[in-house]
Design an enzyme around this catalytic site. Structure first.
Site, short mmCIF file in Angstrom:
data_model
loop_
_atom_site.label_atom_id
_atom_site.label_comp_id
_atom_site.label_asym_id
_atom_site.label_seq_id
_atom_site.Cartn_x
_atom_site.Cartn_y
_atom_site.Cartn_z
CG ASP A 49 -6.19 4.11 7.30
OD1 ASP A 49 -6.19 3.70 8.48
OD2 ASP A 49 -5.17 4.55 6.74
CD GLU A 80 -3.80 4.49 10.54
OE1 GLU A 80 -2.85 4.19 11.31
OE2 GLU A 80 -3.71 4.47 9.30
CG ASP A 107 -0.28 0.05 2.53
OD1 ASP A 107 -0.09 1.16 3.06
OD2 ASP A 107 0.07 -1.03 3.07
#
Length: 225
Positions: A123, A125, A35
């Site tokens: 994502d 986080e 990624d």
């Protein structure tokens, strides 16, 4: 593996040889992905392909609530460079609100550039930095995001880890219907370290090494089933 010398009896040879070949096969057929979040040239992807990478996940939405302008460039170059599978990832802006609107904007951005991709990863986080401390509000934001993904017919998944997920949403299983891509930097491309959390009993992909410079590109390394 290949430096091991075996001393075998006639009876043990078939079994030992089978185990040895099984180990070789598990390495040979392992799936490796990467990624990235920066503009990456076609030549870099060509080089990365020779290192065994078959999947790339490209950032297409940033944590400040805007499309990533480098996304179309990298996605196009990944395809041109021979990477077989291309996914996108979205870093949603929880403080911006309107989770559904953010996702629609990213998908419209991708369509306007005629991007070809397989899956969109969310994502999740950065508790305390990208997410507030109100677990209920965070759950509501993510529920809105996941529901919009379903209404758009997206093939979606979640990138997170136990240390990130739990402080953001607490003991909530509201994302467990989606595939899990988890992070654990142990430099081991396998799922042997995984332990259940958030309603997930098994993962789909693992980010096992981060901040790697390879082929002139800044990447993270991943293993997937």
């Amino acid at each position: 593996i290949f430096g091991i010398t075996f001393t075998l009896s006639k009876m043990s040879k078939p079994i030992t040889l089978l185990l040895f070949l099984s180990c070789i096969a598990s390495v040979a057929f392992a799936n490796y992905g990467l990624d990235l979040s920066t503009a990456t040239h076609e030549s870099a992807f060509q080089c990365l392909r020779t290192h065994g990478f078959q999947l790339v996940v490209v950032r297409c939405w940033t944590s400040v609530g805007r499309a990533d302008p480098s996304c179309p460039y990298s996605v196009g170059n990944a395809h041109a460079g021979g990477i077989g599978e291309v996914d996108l990832y979205m870093f949603p802006c929880s403080h911006c609100g309107n989770a559904a609107g953010q996702l629609r904007s990213m998908i419209e951005f991708a369509r306007s550039h005629k991007l070809s991709y397989r899956r969109v990863w969310f994502d999740i986080e950065g508790p305390g930095t990208y997410w507030g401390r109100d677990e209920g509000a965070n759950r509501n934001f993510l529920s809105e995001l996941f529901n919009e993904a379903r209404s758009l017919g997206l093939n979606a998944g979640i990138y997170t880890s136990e240390s990130q997920w739990n402080p953001i949403v607490g003991s909530w299983n509201g994302g467990s219907h989606l595939p899990l891509w988890y992070a654990h930097y142990d430099n081991r491309p396998n799922f042997g370290d995984f332990r259940a959390f958030g309603g997930w009993s098994h993962p789909t992909m693992k980010q096992y090494e981060g901040n790697v410079n390879l082929c002139g590109a800044g990447i993270d390394k991943n293993y997937y089933a």
